[in-house]
Scaffold this motif. Structure first.
Motif, PDB file in Angstrom:
ATOM      1  N   SER A  42     -36.708  29.105   5.308  1.00 35.70           N
ATOM      2  CA  SER A  42     -35.787  28.127   4.261  1.00 35.70           C
ATOM      3  C   SER A  42     -34.404  28.632   3.787  1.00 35.70           C
ATOM      4  O   SER A  42     -33.748  28.091   3.246  1.00 35.70           O
ATOM      5  CB  SER A  42     -36.590  27.573   3.061  1.00 35.70           C
ATOM      6  N   HIS A  43     -34.333  29.972   4.390  1.00 36.03           N
ATOM      7  CA  HIS A  43     -32.874  30.557   4.083  1.00 36.03           C
ATOM      8  C   HIS A  43     -31.790  29.538   4.717  1.00 36.03           C
ATOM      9  O   HIS A  43     -31.570  29.455   5.858  1.00 36.03           O
ATOM     10  CB  HIS A  43     -32.975  31.782   4.805  1.00 36.03           C
ATOM     11  N   GLY A  44     -30.824  29.078   3.706  1.00 36.23           N
ATOM     12  CA  GLY A  44     -30.149  28.070   4.196  1.00 36.23           C
ATOM     13  C   GLY A  44     -28.748  28.654   4.303  1.00 36.23           C
ATOM     14  O   GLY A  44     -28.371  29.553   4.154  1.00 36.23           O
ATOM     15  N   THR A  45     -27.949  28.100   5.320  1.00 34.19           N
ATOM     16  CA  THR A  45     -26.620  28.320   5.687  1.00 34.19           C
ATOM     17  C   THR A  45     -25.673  27.374   5.438  1.00 34.19           C
ATOM     18  O   THR A  45     -25.980  26.006   5.580  1.00 34.19           O
ATOM     19  CB  THR A  45     -26.421  28.745   7.125  1.00 34.19           C
ATOM     20  N   TRP A  46     -24.422  27.422   5.229  1.00 32.49           N
ATOM     21  CA  TRP A  46     -23.448  26.592   4.920  1.00 32.49           C
ATOM     22  C   TRP A  46     -23.047  25.970   6.700  1.00 32.49           C
ATOM     23  O   TRP A  46     -22.707  26.560   7.618  1.00 32.49           O
ATOM     24  CB  TRP A  46     -22.283  26.850   4.486  1.00 32.49           C
ATOM     25  N   GLN A  47     -22.713  24.517   6.664  1.00 30.54           N
ATOM     26  CA  GLN A  47     -22.497  24.014   7.721  1.00 30.54           C
ATOM     27  C   GLN A  47     -21.578  22.922   7.704  1.00 30.54           C
ATOM     28  O   GLN A  47     -21.681  22.243   6.693  1.00 30.54           O
ATOM     29  CB  GLN A  47     -23.784  23.372   8.565  1.00 30.54           C
ATOM     30  N   PHE A  48     -20.394  22.845   8.556  1.00 30.79           N
ATOM     31  CA  PHE A  48     -19.662  21.581   8.817  1.00 30.79           C
ATOM     32  C   PHE A  48     -20.406  20.487   9.500  1.00 30.79           C
ATOM     33  O   PHE A  48     -20.924  20.443  10.515  1.00 30.79           O
ATOM     34  CB  PHE A  48     -18.352  21.937   9.451  1.00 30.79           C
ATOM     35  N   VAL A  49     -20.694  19.173   8.898  1.00 24.98           N
ATOM     36  CA  VAL A  49     -21.346  18.278   9.628  1.00 24.98           C
ATOM     37  C   VAL A  49     -20.138  17.261  10.292  1.00 24.98           C
ATOM     38  O   VAL A  49     -19.706  16.548   9.480  1.00 24.98           O
ATOM     39  CB  VAL A  49     -22.272  17.470   8.421  1.00 24.98           C
ATOM     40  N   ASP A  50     -20.216  17.392  11.570  1.00 26.13           N
ATOM     41  CA  ASP A  50     -19.384  16.472  12.159  1.00 26.13           C
ATOM     42  C   ASP A  50     -19.796  15.023  12.240  1.00 26.13           C
ATOM     43  O   ASP A  50     -19.240  13.965  11.966  1.00 26.13           O
ATOM     44  CB  ASP A  50     -19.040  16.779  13.775  1.00 26.13           C
ATOM     45  N   ASP A  51     -21.233  14.923  12.410  1.00 31.37           N
ATOM     46  CA  ASP A  51     -21.797  13.563  12.671  1.00 31.37           C
ATOM     47  C   ASP A  51     -23.245  13.494  11.678  1.00 31.37           C
ATOM     48  O   ASP A  51     -24.210  13.962  12.037  1.00 31.37           O
ATOM     49  CB  ASP A  51     -22.436  13.629  14.144  1.00 31.37           C
ATOM     50  N   PRO A  52     -23.070  12.840  10.481  1.00 32.09           N
ATOM     51  CA  PRO A  52     -23.877  12.823   9.706  1.00 32.09           C
ATOM     52  C   PRO A  52     -25.284  12.156  10.234  1.00 32.09           C
ATOM     53  O   PRO A  52     -26.314  12.517   9.596  1.00 32.09           O
ATOM     54  CB  PRO A  52     -23.417  11.808   8.502  1.00 32.09           C
ATOM     55  N   ALA A  53     -25.255  11.395  11.422  1.00 26.20           N
ATOM     56  CA  ALA A  53     -26.315  10.898  12.002  1.00 26.20           C
ATOM     57  C   ALA A  53     -27.049  11.766  12.710  1.00 26.20           C
ATOM     58  O   ALA A  53     -28.239  11.728  12.881  1.00 26.20           O
ATOM     59  CB  ALA A  53     -25.925   9.537  12.881  1.00 26.20           C
ATOM     60  N   HIS A  54     -26.270  12.864  12.990  1.00 26.59           N
ATOM     61  CA  HIS A  54     -27.044  14.004  13.907  1.00 26.59           C
ATOM     62  C   HIS A  54     -26.628  15.438  13.230  1.00 26.59           C
ATOM     63  O   HIS A  54     -25.710  15.962  13.886  1.00 26.59           O
ATOM     64  CB  HIS A  54     -26.456  13.955  15.307  1.00 26.59           C
ATOM     65  N   PRO A  55     -27.074  15.883  11.950  1.00 26.82           N
ATOM     66  CA  PRO A  55     -26.709  16.997  11.405  1.00 26.82           C
ATOM     67  C   PRO A  55     -27.409  18.153  12.118  1.00 26.82           C
ATOM     68  O   PRO A  55     -28.246  17.865  12.625  1.00 26.82           O
ATOM     69  CB  PRO A  55     -27.260  16.775   9.949  1.00 26.82           C
ATOM     70  N   PRO A  56     -26.351  19.141  11.818  1.00 25.56           N
ATOM     71  CA  PRO A  56     -27.017  20.558  12.785  1.00 25.56           C
ATOM     72  C   PRO A  56     -28.185  20.903  11.861  1.00 25.56           C
ATOM     73  O   PRO A  56     -28.363  20.889  10.771  1.00 25.56           O
ATOM     74  CB  PRO A  56     -25.687  21.517  12.685  1.00 25.56           C
TER      75      PRO A  56
END
Length: 399
Positions: free
Chosen positions: A225-239
């Motif tokens: 569960s170690h989280g990372t910061w991500q930029f979400v281009d498409d909220p419907a298909h998050p990375p």
């Protein structure tokens, strides 16, 4: 003209020969004698706990009060004893260290009653799997897949026992103690390929930053569960945001099958893959993310492992990174004999210095078993032996 030292009374030949390498660290005859008695007591077959009372009763000529004074009040430096022990190991022609070994960092805890012991407090104890009153230490270890040697130990001082809590100058986190042990190993000239540790250290950015700044290679575990910061281009298909999500999205054909051998010489199948996770992890970035699982179609938490490493792809592919990480299992081959046979947690003293001295003497007993049982070429006896002993693997009683 310097006065010659009085010789100690003979004990076991192997013990006297081994302790002779350390005699100059003890200024008095009583201390050199107590060293031999304490070491013999730790190495004798376990029938009861290795407390001072039991050691005095088991070892001919030993006295409880003298052993207590040796552990609690006598003027000797446990760090100097540990440094001399490592020097002796490094000089061994067959068992000395080499650059293909790894430096394992780990912590271990043991339950203790009451609050008389200065290091005892309510804290998580891995031995029990839950919080309890006990003492915790951080240890360093060297292993190469065929043999293993304890390097150093640092006591963990619980914030609850310090006057100013976590703001107290004496307080240090486990990753901070780990860095002290890494520096100690480097200062002692111990070579290693990489530092290997679990997620307590793998998810500490300060320790990881120190390792990278010092250009020390590492393979450190991460939680699924170690989280990372991500930029979400498409909220419907998050990375993917976690190692577990990245592994779940990886095609099955990207997992490489690896066949290893377990401790019972049976085949052990693992599937290993290189992951990418945002801008933080990837094969072309400064830190890579490696996953290993018993079954990549299920990825259960108890049979899937995630590792961060700054080893480049040219230095080690994904399979090799996992092999390096698996060397961490050798720490259990150390904890089992030192706790079950050599009395790691059986100390009958309360001060921090006395406890650390006991731990150093236990590591000395383990190293004695390794070096004395070895032939000049480094072999340690019959590989098919099933007898138990201080080494845990290929043991041999010396006294």
């Amino acid at each position: 003209m310097a006065t010659s030292r009085k010789p100690t009374a003979p004990t076991a030949e192997a013990i006297d020969r081994f302790c002779g390498h350390f005699d100059d660290l003890f200024c008095r005859l009583a201390e050199r004698t107590a060293l031999r008695h304490y070491l013999i007591g730790l190495l004798l077959p376990r029938e009861r706990n290795k407390t001072l009372t039991e050691l005095a009763a088991l070892v001919p000529g030993a006295d409880r009060q003298r052993l207590h004074h040796f552990l609690h009040d006598a003027p000797w430096d446990p760090d100097a004893l540990g440094a001399r022990r490592l020097e002796l190991w490094r000089q061994h022609p067959g068992l000395g260290p080499h650059t293909n070994g790894v430096l394992i960092i780990d912590e271990t805890g043991d339950p203790k009653r009451g609050r008389g012991i200065v290091l005892a407090a309510q804290q998580y104890l891995g031995k029990l799997g839950h919080t309890a009153n006990g003492v915790v230490s951080v240890t360093s270890h060297w292993a190469d897949g065929t043999r293993h040697v304890p390097l150093g130990v640092r006591p963990y001082r619980p914030a609850a026992r310090l006057p100013k809590g976590k703001a107290d100058p004496a307080f240090a986190t486990k990753p901070e103690l780990a860095w002290q042990l890494i520096e100690q190993a480097r200062g002692a000239g111990v070579p290693f390929r990489a530092v290997v540790a679990d997620c307590v250290y793998g998810e500490n950015p300060k320790l990881e930053g120190r390792l990278r700044a010092a250009r020390i290679r590492y393979v450190l575990a991460l939680r699924p569960s170690h989280g990372t910061w991500q930029f979400v281009d498409d909220p419907a298909h998050p990375p993917a945001f976690t190692p577990a999500e990245a592994a779940a999205r990886l095609p099955l054909e990207d997992w490489q099958r690896l066949v290893l051998t377990d401790s019972h010489h049976r085949p052990l199948v693992r599937y290993v893959a290189e992951l990418e996770l945002g801008t933080a992890y990837g094969p072309t970035r400064g830190v890579r993310l490696i996953a290993a699982s018993a079954d990549p179609t299920v990825l259960t938490a108890d049979s899937t492992w995630f590792m961060a490493t700054n080893l480049s792809v040219t230095e080690a592919d994904a399979l090799e990174v996992y092999r390096i990480y698996r060397l961490r299992d050798w720490i259990e081959h150390y904890y089992k004999p030192v706790k079950h046979e050599l009395g790691w947690a059986d100390f009958q003293v309360r001060s921090e210095e006395a406890i650390v001295r006991h731990w150093q003497l236990v590591m000395l007993a383990f190293t004695f078993s390794l070096l004395t049982a070895a032939s000049p070429d480094g072999e340690t006896g019959n590989a098919d032996s099933t007898d138990s002993g201080p080494l845990g693997k290929n043991p041999r009683r010396i006294i």
